[in-house]
Design a protein around this motif. Structure first.
Motif, PDB file in Angstrom:
ATOM      1  N   SER A 177       0.897  -1.188  -0.126  1.00 13.17           N
ATOM      2  CA  SER A 177      -0.083   0.039  -0.097  1.00 13.17           C
ATOM      3  C   SER A 177       0.701   1.270   0.055  1.00 13.17           C
ATOM      4  O   SER A 177       2.121   1.275   0.271  1.00 13.17           O
ATOM      5  N   ASN A 204      -4.372   0.179  -0.818  1.00 19.20           N
ATOM      6  CA  ASN A 204      -4.957   1.500  -0.497  1.00 19.20           C
ATOM      7  C   ASN A 204      -3.790   2.387  -1.099  1.00 19.20           C
ATOM      8  O   ASN A 204      -2.515   2.162  -0.883  1.00 19.20           O
ATOM      9  N   SER A 205      -4.305   3.475  -1.542  1.00 22.77           N
ATOM     10  CA  SER A 205      -3.623   4.454  -2.246  1.00 22.77           C
ATOM     11  C   SER A 205      -2.457   4.161  -3.158  1.00 22.77           C
ATOM     12  O   SER A 205      -1.216   4.184  -3.375  1.00 22.77           O
ATOM     13  N   ASP A 227      -8.693  -3.931   1.759  1.00 24.92           N
ATOM     14  CA  ASP A 227      -8.613  -2.405   1.720  1.00 24.92           C
ATOM     15  C   ASP A 227      -8.103  -1.925   0.447  1.00 24.92           C
ATOM     16  O   ASP A 227      -6.878  -1.983  -0.018  1.00 24.92           O
ATOM     17  N   SER A 229      -8.811   1.448  -0.223  1.00 23.97           N
ATOM     18  CA  SER A 229      -9.112   2.785  -0.004  1.00 23.97           C
ATOM     19  C   SER A 229      -8.399   4.036  -0.972  1.00 23.97           C
ATOM     20  O   SER A 229      -7.139   3.493  -1.268  1.00 23.97           O
ATOM     21  N   TRP A 230      -8.827   5.162  -1.354  1.00 18.16           N
ATOM     22  CA  TRP A 230      -8.200   6.056  -2.249  1.00 18.16           C
ATOM     23  C   TRP A 230      -7.984   5.583  -3.477  1.00 18.16           C
ATOM     24  O   TRP A 230      -7.005   5.943  -4.233  1.00 18.16           O
ATOM     25  N   CYS A 231      -8.788   4.551  -4.055  1.00 19.66           N
ATOM     26  CA  CYS A 231      -8.508   4.093  -5.292  1.00 19.66           C
ATOM     27  C   CYS A 231      -9.636   4.373  -6.258  1.00 19.66           C
ATOM     28  O   CYS A 231     -10.998   3.789  -5.989  1.00 19.66           O
ATOM     29  N   ARG A 254     -12.632  -1.881   3.661  1.00 21.34           N
ATOM     30  CA  ARG A 254     -12.028  -0.358   3.736  1.00 21.34           C
ATOM     31  C   ARG A 254     -12.049   0.087   2.391  1.00 21.34           C
ATOM     32  O   ARG A 254     -11.362  -0.189   1.346  1.00 21.34           O
ATOM     33  N   CYS A 258     -13.437   6.191  -2.262  1.00 24.62           N
ATOM     34  CA  CYS A 258     -13.220   5.395  -3.439  1.00 24.62           C
ATOM     35  C   CYS A 258     -14.357   6.156  -4.552  1.00 24.62           C
ATOM     36  O   CYS A 258     -14.456   5.069  -5.600  1.00 24.62           O
TER      37      CYS A 258
END
Length: 397
Positions: A177, A204-205, A227, A229-231, A254, A258
């Motif tokens: 991540s 994530n990220s 997880d 997240s931030w995708c 998580r 998104c």
């Protein structure tokens, strides 16, 4: 390559200044130990070329430097390939010397000099940091976890990591991540992993591409923790991931920031009704402001979250929105979440009575409520509400 310019200049001198016979006698004298014979050509000073030589050198130097860089890169690549061969043969990452039992035990591997950098420096990023990490921790073929988060890995370096993964046959957790440049090749990483035994694989990220997100759906059915997240690629395509879930497997989901839509949330509600998330303990849906009221209502009315302990539906710090439309659905769902210990809903606004109902309902359950300080009860009318009226407004448990 570094001496090419010197060789060219020497050859030019021999060709234009000294005759072949003079060169032969000069070399013969040196070979037999005689003093070097000074020829007339050596006494003749070359004429000034008007800076042509310097100009030629300045033009050739970038090419020579580039060639030297290529040679160095190829040398490092060959050392790295030798390193991979040792891994495949011996299956060990330890850096100590083999003992007498080396004939029957896996042989240790020494990292190539080009990768033996110190992790103390802030400049040690990418694959150099990965190799230092493996060397210092003594990772072996039976290692079960590997964390490479925040390593500034590039796509090329992740591909090199893919070549190492087959040696980690017992791997169940891999964290890459917060490596923004690897999202486009995640599908190659997933294809090299022992998918059926993976339990934790956070991305994530990582700025995943559509192809990488599709590949992740093939592995998600075995994961305990998901997880991503931030995708942003997840938004509008969450169904692809959720449809691959197996009942009572994932315990942590998580999906922060998104760009989920109302349709995504309704599909998540349908998965909850099927019981696929009955073992879920942590659910992060924060920073998804595109979800409408119908999406939140569908989620909390679906049920199937009896094991949920932590839920976050907060909005971004720069936004706010009223929760009056879906708050009654949440209040009715709380009795069906006996394990709930934390509820975060920052930046959601509510009127005085709604805030008091939520506070009272969660206080009876000892649930930690996280919301903005400016949303705390400041009205005397809220404080004047009687406990009896609150109890009457609560859903039956």
């Amino acid at each position: 390559m570094e001496h090419s310019v010197g060789y060219i200049a020497k050859a030019d001198e021999y060709y234009t200044v000294k005759s072949r016979s003079e060169l032969m006698f000069e070399k013969q004298s040196e070979r037999h130990g005689f003093t070097t014979r000074v020829t007339h050509a050596a006494l003749v000073k070359p004429q000034d070329d008007g800076g042509v030589t310097d100009q030629l050198y300045s033009e050739m130097k970038p090419a020579v430097d580039g060639a030297n860089y290529i040679i160095k890169h190829m040398r490092n690549k060959n050392e790295y390939e030798d390193f991979l061969v040792q891994i495949r043969i011996h299956g060990s990452f330890t850096s100590s010397r083999p003992g007498p039992e080396a004939a029957t035990q896996p042989q240790p591997i020494t990292l190539p000099p080009c990768f033996a950098a110190s992790a103390e420096s802030e400049r040690d990023v990418g694959w150099g940091r990965v190799c230092v990490f493996l060397k210092r921790l003594g990772k072996k073929a039976d290692s079960k976890s590997l964390s490479l988060a925040h390593c500034d890995l590039t796509a090329t370096e992740l591909l090199e990591l893919v070549q190492v993964l087959p040696s980690l046959t017992a791997l169940t957790e891999l964290d890459v991540s917060s490596n923004k440049e690897v999202g486009g090749v995640v599908h190659l990483l997933v294809s090299a992993l022992p998918v059926t035994q993976m339990r934790r694989l956070p991305f994530n990220s990582c700025y995943m591409s559509n192809e990488s997100f599709t590949a992740l759906a093939l592995a998600v059915s075995y994961l305990r923790t998901v997880d991503i997240s931030w995708c942003k690629v997840v938004g509008g395509h969450l169904a692809l991931l959720l449809d691959a879930l197996q009942p009572s497997v994932v315990s942590e989901l998580r999906l922060c920031s998104c760009e989920l839509t109302t349709d995504d949330m309704q599909h998540l509600a349908a998965v909850c009704r099927r019981g696929c998330l009955s073992s879920l303990r942590a659910l992060d849906l924060s920073y998804n402001s595109l979800v409408g009221d119908n999406g939140w209502c569908s989620l909390f009315a679906a049920g199937g979250l009896g094991s949920l302990e932590d839920v976050d539906v907060s909005l971004r710090p720069s936004t706010s929105a009223p929760c009056s439309a879906w708050l009654p659905a949440l209040l009715r769902a709380l009795p069906q979440m006996p394990a709930l210990a934390r509820l975060a809903m920052q930046r959601w606004t509510a009127d005085c009575q709604e805030r008091e109902q939520l506070r009272y309902c969660l206080k009876k359950r000892s649930v930690l409520l996280e919301r903005d300080p400016d949303l705390q009860d400041t009205s005397s009318a809220c404080k004047g509400n009687s406990q009896e009226s609150l109890e009457e407004s609560q859903p039956e448990e």
